[in-house]
Design a protein around this motif. Sequence first.
Motif, short mmCIF file in Angstrom:
data_model
loop_
_atom_site.label_atom_id
_atom_site.label_comp_id
_atom_site.label_asym_id
_atom_site.label_seq_id
_atom_site.Cartn_x
_atom_site.Cartn_y
_atom_site.Cartn_z
N THR A 101 0.70 -1.38 -0.05
CA THR A 101 -0.05 -0.01 0.07
C THR A 101 0.83 1.14 0.14
OG1 THR A 101 -1.75 -1.22 1.10
CG2 THR A 101 -1.82 1.32 1.01
N LEU A 102 0.62 2.25 -0.88
CA LEU A 102 1.30 3.51 -0.91
C LEU A 102 0.16 4.56 -0.50
CD1 LEU A 102 3.58 4.96 -3.84
CD2 LEU A 102 1.59 6.08 -2.82
N LEU A 103 0.47 5.39 0.36
CA LEU A 103 -0.12 6.61 0.93
C LEU A 103 0.31 8.05 0.02
CD1 LEU A 103 -2.37 8.06 2.51
CD2 LEU A 103 -0.96 7.72 4.59
N GLU A 104 -0.40 8.45 -0.62
CA GLU A 104 0.14 9.85 -1.31
C GLU A 104 -0.72 11.01 -0.60
OE1 GLU A 104 -0.49 10.47 -5.64
OE2 GLU A 104 0.20 12.52 -5.22
N ILE A 105 0.31 11.95 0.07
CA ILE A 105 -0.25 13.11 0.79
C ILE A 105 -0.23 14.18 0.17
CG2 ILE A 105 -0.50 14.40 2.84
CD1 ILE A 105 -0.11 11.79 4.23
N ARG A 106 -0.98 14.96 -0.49
CA ARG A 106 -0.59 16.29 -1.10
C ARG A 106 -1.01 17.41 -0.41
NH1 ARG A 106 -4.49 14.94 -5.96
NH2 ARG A 106 -3.66 13.42 -7.16
N SER A 107 -0.17 18.46 -0.36
CA SER A 107 -0.36 19.45 0.26
C SER A 107 -0.35 20.95 -0.28
CB SER A 107 0.49 19.62 1.65
OG SER A 107 1.73 19.56 1.24
N SER A 108 -0.25 20.81 -1.74
CA SER A 108 -0.27 22.11 -2.37
C SER A 108 -1.51 22.83 -2.28
CB SER A 108 -0.03 21.83 -3.82
OG SER A 108 -0.17 23.18 -4.69
N ILE A 109 -1.83 24.03 -2.28
CA ILE A 109 -3.00 24.58 -2.38
C ILE A 109 -3.66 24.57 -3.81
CG2 ILE A 109 -2.62 26.45 -0.83
CD1 ILE A 109 -2.07 28.40 -2.92
N TYR A 110 -2.99 24.09 -4.75
CA TYR A 110 -3.41 23.93 -6.19
C TYR A 110 -3.90 22.56 -6.44
CZ TYR A 110 -1.55 28.44 -6.62
OH TYR A 110 -1.17 29.78 -6.52
N SER A 111 -3.78 21.59 -5.22
CA SER A 111 -4.16 20.45 -5.44
C SER A 111 -3.42 19.60 -6.24
CB SER A 111 -5.68 20.19 -5.44
OG SER A 111 -6.10 18.89 -5.53
N ASP A 112 -3.98 18.91 -7.50
CA ASP A 112 -3.17 18.07 -8.36
C ASP A 112 -2.55 18.97 -9.22
OD1 ASP A 112 -5.45 18.54 -9.44
OD2 ASP A 112 -5.80 16.57 -10.27
N GLY A 113 -2.79 20.39 -9.31
CA GLY A 113 -2.15 21.33 -10.29
C GLY A 113 -0.82 21.56 -9.88
N GLY A 114 -0.50 21.45 -8.38
CA GLY A 114 0.71 22.02 -7.89
C GLY A 114 2.08 21.23 -8.49
N GLN A 115 3.03 22.06 -8.21
CA GLN A 115 4.29 21.09 -8.87
C GLN A 115 4.71 20.11 -8.05
OE1 GLN A 115 5.54 21.53 -11.69
NE2 GLN A 115 5.39 23.85 -12.39
N SER A 116 4.78 20.26 -6.56
CA SER A 116 4.86 19.16 -5.88
C SER A 116 3.98 17.98 -6.02
CB SER A 116 4.83 19.53 -4.59
OG SER A 116 3.44 20.11 -4.00
N SER A 117 2.66 18.44 -6.35
CA SER A 117 1.75 17.14 -6.63
C SER A 117 1.96 16.32 -7.82
CB SER A 117 0.46 17.65 -6.75
OG SER A 117 -0.06 18.34 -5.71
N ARG A 118 2.43 17.18 -8.97
CA ARG A 118 2.71 16.75 -10.10
C ARG A 118 3.77 15.73 -10.02
NH1 ARG A 118 2.36 21.30 -14.55
NH2 ARG A 118 0.84 22.49 -13.59
N LEU A 119 4.79 16.09 -9.44
CA LEU A 119 6.20 15.42 -9.21
C LEU A 119 5.69 13.86 -8.32
CD1 LEU A 119 8.81 17.88 -8.31
CD2 LEU A 119 8.81 16.38 -10.48
N ALA A 120 4.88 14.25 -7.49
CA ALA A 120 4.55 13.11 -6.58
C ALA A 120 3.70 12.07 -7.56
CB ALA A 120 3.63 13.37 -5.35
N ASP A 121 2.89 12.70 -8.11
CA ASP A 121 1.91 11.87 -9.11
C ASP A 121 2.54 11.21 -10.07
OD1 ASP A 121 -0.33 12.80 -7.68
OD2 ASP A 121 -1.11 14.08 -9.38
N ARG A 122 3.66 11.79 -10.51
CA ARG A 122 4.69 11.02 -11.48
C ARG A 122 5.18 9.76 -10.92
NH1 ARG A 122 7.13 13.54 -16.26
NH2 ARG A 122 9.19 12.28 -16.77
N PHE A 123 5.70 10.09 -9.62
CA PHE A 123 6.41 8.99 -8.99
C PHE A 123 5.32 7.74 -8.94
CE2 PHE A 123 7.18 6.57 -5.19
CZ PHE A 123 8.66 6.42 -5.10
N VAL A 124 4.41 8.11 -8.20
CA VAL A 124 3.07 7.05 -7.92
C VAL A 124 2.89 6.43 -9.14
CG1 VAL A 124 0.86 6.69 -7.09
CG2 VAL A 124 2.26 8.54 -5.95
N ALA A 125 2.58 7.18 -10.32
CA ALA A 125 2.34 6.18 -11.60
C ALA A 125 3.45 5.25 -12.04
CB ALA A 125 2.09 7.19 -12.93
#
Length: 206
Positions: free
Chosen positions: A3-27
């Motif tokens: 199980t992987l838990l991804e926690i995003r904290s950008s105010i831009y949700s999945d549009g944030g740069q941190s979220s995009r990088l995390a999403d790329r890793f998770v994919a």
Amino acid sequence: MKTLLEIRSSIYSDGGQSSRLADRFVAHWRAANPGARVIVRDLAHDPVPHIDADRFGAFIATPEQRTAAQKAIVAYSDALIAELKTADVIVLAVPMYNFSIPSTLKAYFDHIARAGVTFRYGEKGPVGLMTGKQAYIFAARGGRYTGTPFDSHTTYLRTFLGFIGIADVEFVYAEGLHMGDVSREESLANAHARIGEILEPVLEAA
Ligand SMILES: Cc1cc2nc3c(=O)[nH]c(=O)nc-3n(C[C@H](O)[C@H](O)[C@H](O)COP(=O)(O)O)c2cc1C
């Protein structure tokens, strides 16, 4: 099943740069771990309340003492902790906001740091109870701070995660995102390359 838990904290949700990088890793991680479970907690969509005296009072009250309202507060915190406990891999997407982590992530941390539940005090000091997990942190910043005293992310996140028992922590930085196009593109390319390096052994083993 992993199980992987991804926690995003950008105010831009999945549009944030941190979220995009995390999403790329998770994919990529998901592709290497078919059948694994991925849980996404987006703190912009689903914020955790800030800690206050009522909430902390509920945490430290004994189960027999707790009122119905306190039981509800503790049940909410327990659910966040149970979710974290199920995860073998934790992915944190963390922007730098005003030289710190987002307040939403701090509020989340304030709900999962519970004496006797995620850490305990031993004779030699605190002992983290959330062991056996690997954490990856995707830190996005407008400026450049790694290796300077202004890199509050790295020290704080290592300290907090270590306190609850998560000592295996890998950082991927995207810095200088507001320092012009060249800086941004180079930094994102470096972060993408780092993701590839981290996942290479995982993909080879798959
Ligand atoms: C409210 C706010 C505060 C910020 N404070 C800082 C800061 O202190 N230092 C910095 O380098 N960048 C700062 N930035 C820029 C962000 O770190 C940068 O935009 C980064 O991409 C944010 O991550 P995100 O895209 O995942 O939200 C700030 C941005 C916002 C919106």
